[in-house]
Write a protein that holds these residues in place. Structure first.
Motif, PDB file in Angstrom:
ATOM      1  N   TYR A  36      57.541 -78.010 -78.596  1.00 28.46           N
ATOM      2  CA  TYR A  36      56.140 -77.863 -78.994  1.00 28.46           C
ATOM      3  C   TYR A  36      55.219 -78.130 -77.799  1.00 28.46           C
ATOM      4  O   TYR A  36      54.208 -77.448 -77.619  1.00 28.46           O
ATOM      5  CB  TYR A  36      55.790 -78.823 -80.126  1.00 28.46           C
ATOM      6  N   ARG A  37      55.568 -79.139 -76.984  1.00 26.35           N
ATOM      7  CA  ARG A  37      54.767 -79.463 -75.797  1.00 26.35           C
ATOM      8  C   ARG A  37      54.729 -78.252 -74.858  1.00 26.35           C
ATOM      9  O   ARG A  37      53.677 -77.879 -74.343  1.00 26.35           O
ATOM     10  CB  ARG A  37      55.339 -80.676 -75.082  1.00 26.35           C
ATOM     11  N   ARG A  38      55.888 -77.641 -74.640  1.00 24.07           N
ATOM     12  CA  ARG A  38      55.957 -76.467 -73.759  1.00 24.07           C
ATOM     13  C   ARG A  38      55.139 -75.314 -74.324  1.00 24.07           C
ATOM     14  O   ARG A  38      54.443 -74.614 -73.595  1.00 24.07           O
ATOM     15  CB  ARG A  38      57.400 -76.024 -73.570  1.00 24.07           C
ATOM     16  N   GLY A  59      52.477 -93.611 -93.497  1.00 26.26           N
ATOM     17  CA  GLY A  59      51.108 -93.393 -93.041  1.00 26.26           C
ATOM     18  C   GLY A  59      50.888 -93.863 -91.618  1.00 26.26           C
ATOM     19  O   GLY A  59      49.800 -94.316 -91.281  1.00 26.26           O
ATOM     20  N   GLU A  60      51.923 -93.746 -90.775  1.00 23.86           N
ATOM     21  CA  GLU A  60      51.827 -94.239 -89.401  1.00 23.86           C
ATOM     22  C   GLU A  60      51.942 -93.093 -88.414  1.00 23.86           C
ATOM     23  O   GLU A  60      52.639 -92.104 -88.652  1.00 23.86           O
ATOM     24  CB  GLU A  60      52.943 -95.249 -89.137  1.00 23.86           C
ATOM     25  N   PHE A  61      51.243 -93.260 -87.280  1.00 28.00           N
ATOM     26  CA  PHE A  61      51.254 -92.262 -86.222  1.00 28.00           C
ATOM     27  C   PHE A  61      51.948 -92.825 -84.989  1.00 28.00           C
ATOM     28  O   PHE A  61      51.827 -94.001 -84.688  1.00 28.00           O
ATOM     29  CB  PHE A  61      49.823 -91.860 -85.863  1.00 28.00           C
ATOM     30  N   GLU A  62      52.651 -91.954 -84.271  1.00 28.35           N
ATOM     31  CA  GLU A  62      53.396 -92.380 -83.081  1.00 28.35           C
ATOM     32  C   GLU A  62      53.298 -91.301 -82.006  1.00 28.35           C
ATOM     33  O   GLU A  62      53.684 -90.151 -82.236  1.00 28.35           O
ATOM     34  CB  GLU A  62      54.854 -92.591 -83.477  1.00 28.35           C
ATOM     35  N   TRP A  63      52.761 -91.668 -80.827  1.00 28.64           N
ATOM     36  CA  TRP A  63      52.743 -90.751 -79.693  1.00 28.64           C
ATOM     37  C   TRP A  63      54.130 -90.703 -79.074  1.00 28.64           C
ATOM     38  O   TRP A  63      54.820 -91.707 -79.018  1.00 28.64           O
ATOM     39  CB  TRP A  63      51.766 -91.215 -78.615  1.00 28.64           C
ATOM     40  N   LEU A  64      54.524 -89.531 -78.580  1.00 30.13           N
ATOM     41  CA  LEU A  64      55.792 -89.389 -77.869  1.00 30.13           C
ATOM     42  C   LEU A  64      55.493 -89.069 -76.415  1.00 30.13           C
ATOM     43  O   LEU A  64      54.806 -88.089 -76.110  1.00 30.13           O
ATOM     44  CB  LEU A  64      56.646 -88.277 -78.467  1.00 30.13           C
ATOM     45  N   ASP A  65      56.001 -89.900 -75.526  1.00 28.50           N
ATOM     46  CA  ASP A  65      55.823 -89.690 -74.095  1.00 28.50           C
ATOM     47  C   ASP A  65      57.034 -88.984 -73.524  1.00 28.50           C
ATOM     48  O   ASP A  65      58.109 -88.986 -74.111  1.00 28.50           O
ATOM     49  CB  ASP A  65      55.649 -91.044 -73.383  1.00 28.50           C
ATOM     50  N   GLY A  66      56.849 -88.436 -72.361  1.00 24.56           N
ATOM     51  CA  GLY A  66      57.972 -87.826 -71.659  1.00 24.56           C
ATOM     52  C   GLY A  66      58.249 -86.418 -72.153  1.00 24.56           C
ATOM     53  O   GLY A  66      57.664 -85.935 -73.108  1.00 24.56           O
ATOM     54  N   ASP A  67      59.151 -85.790 -71.462  1.00 22.68           N
ATOM     55  CA  ASP A  67      59.503 -84.417 -71.759  1.00 22.68           C
ATOM     56  C   ASP A  67      60.968 -84.237 -71.407  1.00 22.68           C
ATOM     57  O   ASP A  67      61.539 -85.037 -70.670  1.00 22.68           O
ATOM     58  CB  ASP A  67      58.643 -83.472 -70.919  1.00 22.68           C
ATOM     59  N   LEU A  68      61.570 -83.213 -71.924  1.00 26.00           N
ATOM     60  CA  LEU A  68      62.942 -82.888 -71.557  1.00 26.00           C
ATOM     61  C   LEU A  68      62.907 -81.942 -70.360  1.00 26.00           C
ATOM     62  O   LEU A  68      62.018 -81.105 -70.244  1.00 26.00           O
ATOM     63  CB  LEU A  68      63.669 -82.220 -72.722  1.00 26.00           C
ATOM     64  N   SER A  69      63.875 -82.071 -69.500  1.00 30.63           N
ATOM     65  CA  SER A  69      63.960 -81.192 -68.337  1.00 30.63           C
ATOM     66  C   SER A  69      64.293 -79.769 -68.758  1.00 30.63           C
ATOM     67  O   SER A  69      64.770 -79.526 -69.879  1.00 30.63           O
ATOM     68  CB  SER A  69      65.038 -81.700 -67.373  1.00 30.63           C
ATOM     69  N   ASP A  70      64.058 -78.834 -67.846  1.00 27.65           N
ATOM     70  CA  ASP A  70      64.428 -77.444 -68.121  1.00 27.65           C
ATOM     71  C   ASP A  70      65.912 -77.338 -68.422  1.00 27.65           C
ATOM     72  O   ASP A  70      66.320 -76.592 -69.313  1.00 27.65           O
ATOM     73  CB  ASP A  70      64.086 -76.551 -66.922  1.00 27.65           C
ATOM     74  N   GLU A  71      66.716 -78.105 -67.695  1.00 21.36           N
ATOM     75  CA  GLU A  71      68.167 -78.069 -67.894  1.00 21.36           C
ATOM     76  C   GLU A  71      68.551 -78.572 -69.282  1.00 21.36           C
ATOM     77  O   GLU A  71      69.411 -78.002 -69.944  1.00 21.36           O
ATOM     78  CB  GLU A  71      68.886 -78.886 -66.814  1.00 21.36           C
ATOM     79  N   ALA A  72      67.911 -79.645 -69.720  1.00 24.04           N
ATOM     80  CA  ALA A  72      68.215 -80.201 -71.046  1.00 24.04           C
ATOM     81  C   ALA A  72      67.817 -79.223 -72.145  1.00 24.04           C
ATOM     82  O   ALA A  72      68.558 -79.036 -73.115  1.00 24.04           O
ATOM     83  CB  ALA A  72      67.506 -81.542 -71.233  1.00 24.04           C
ATOM     84  N   LEU A  73      66.666 -78.579 -71.998  1.00 21.80           N
ATOM     85  CA  LEU A  73      66.249 -77.604 -72.992  1.00 21.80           C
ATOM     86  C   LEU A  73      67.166 -76.380 -72.990  1.00 21.80           C
ATOM     87  O   LEU A  73      67.494 -75.841 -74.053  1.00 21.80           O
ATOM     88  CB  LEU A  73      64.799 -77.184 -72.753  1.00 21.80           C
ATOM     89  N   ALA A  74      67.603 -75.950 -71.810  1.00 24.06           N
ATOM     90  CA  ALA A  74      68.530 -74.818 -71.733  1.00 24.06           C
ATOM     91  C   ALA A  74      69.857 -75.166 -72.399  1.00 24.06           C
ATOM     92  O   ALA A  74      70.449 -74.334 -73.101  1.00 24.06           O
ATOM     93  CB  ALA A  74      68.748 -74.415 -70.278  1.00 24.06           C
ATOM     94  N   ALA A  75      70.332 -76.405 -72.211  1.00 26.11           N
ATOM     95  CA  ALA A  75      71.581 -76.831 -72.847  1.00 26.11           C
ATOM     96  C   ALA A  75      71.431 -76.832 -74.369  1.00 26.11           C
ATOM     97  O   ALA A  75      72.348 -76.414 -75.086  1.00 26.11           O
ATOM     98  CB  ALA A  75      71.983 -78.211 -72.341  1.00 26.11           C
TER      99      ALA A  75
END
Length: 89
Positions: A36-38, A59-75
């Motif tokens: 979704y970030r991409r 009823g709770e919200f949580e931010w997610l930091d960081g991203d997966l690498s191109d390699e991880a997404l390709a895998a």
């Protein structure tokens, strides 16, 4: 999946996914939110993108930091394609 909430301001994009899981486990949704970030970055080039989860049951919200690498997404994409190839027709 689909992005549940997409907010674009002058300098950033906020993406929120609503979850109804009985147990909160943000790590379980990390790959989905990375995609979704991409997608959001592609729709709004040059803007900062923030992603988060809204847990409906608590009823709770949580931010997610960081991203997966191109390699991880390709895998992940390869594993998904392999699973579809093995699925009965």
């Amino acid at each position: 999946g689909r992005i549940d909430l997409f907010i674009e301001t002058d300098d950033e994009v906020i993406v929120v996914d609503f979850k109804s899981d009985a147990e909160r486990n943000a790590a379980r949704h990390r790959a989905q939110l990375a995609l979704y970030r991409r997608a959001a970055a592609g729709l709004a080039p040059g803007k900062r993108v923030k992603v988060g989860l809204y847990w409906l049951r608590g009823g709770e919200f949580e931010w997610l930091d960081g991203d997966l690498s191109d390699e991880a997404l390709a895998a992940l994409a390869r594993r998904a394609a392999e699973a579809l190839d093995r699925a009965p027709a």
